[in-house]
Design an enzyme around this catalytic site. Sequence first.
Site, PDB file in Angstrom:
ATOM      1  N   ALA A  74       0.842  -1.198   0.000  1.00  0.00           N
ATOM      2  CA  ALA A  74       0.000   0.000   0.000  1.00  0.00           C
ATOM      3  C   ALA A  74       0.874   1.244   0.000  1.00  0.00           C
ATOM      4  O   ALA A  74       1.999   1.219   0.491  1.00  0.00           O
ATOM      5  CB  ALA A  74      -0.926   0.006   1.217  1.00  0.00           C
ATOM      6  N   ASP A  75       0.338   2.307  -0.563  1.00  0.00           N
ATOM      7  CA  ASP A  75       1.039   3.581  -0.529  1.00  0.00           C
ATOM      8  C   ASP A  75       0.038   4.704  -0.729  1.00  0.00           C
ATOM      9  O   ASP A  75      -1.108   4.463  -1.116  1.00  0.00           O
ATOM     10  CB  ASP A  75       2.143   3.657  -1.575  1.00  0.00           C
ATOM     11  CG  ASP A  75       3.309   4.515  -1.101  1.00  0.00           C
ATOM     12  OD1 ASP A  75       3.093   5.727  -0.866  1.00  0.00           O
ATOM     13  OD2 ASP A  75       4.416   3.988  -0.944  1.00  0.00           O
TER      14      ASP A  75
END
Length: 198
Positions: A74-75
């Site tokens: 995730a980012d």
Amino acid sequence: MSGERLILASKSAARRAMLEGAGVPFSVHVAEVDEDVVKAAHDPADAAGLALELARVKALAVSRHDPEAWVLGADQTLAFAGGLVSKAPSMTAARAQLAAMRGRSHQLHSAAALARNGQVVWSDVDTVTLRVRDFSDVFLDAYLTAEGEALLASVGSYRLEGMGAQLFEAVDGDYFTVLGMPLWPVLAELRRAGVLAT
């Protein structure tokens, strides 16, 4: 539960808390990724695409070491005034960043990617628009003093789940996306993958 294992490829406390709160069993293996290299190869005008690419790269980096597990990368990126805003390197920079956003809107793009056997099998990105209120310098200084250097770990120098909520007058979009991950689509995909019960 199922025999499927999930690894979170992120050091984010907020993402860990989201999964824990939702009752998702997982372990953590922080992805060793040079984000600057990924950013340098990406169009800076495509903030949503960059968040997605970073999530995919992180998921793949960990999946290559543990191919039989499901790996969640995730980012998050912040788009403001036609450019990307990164994590502030100092409290002085954080103050300048927040002062520049005062009375204006910006977008947060949160992306997630699921990998298995060294391949990304799913990815998604969600966008939220946040309208920063026209706060006073007195409030800004009090906020920075109260939150301290922990703010430097957050893009935009705020945490909506803390005193940072007072920086805003409106948020258009999903709360979990603001925290750093499009949780509802992630949970749906984890059910599809057999990590969570349907």
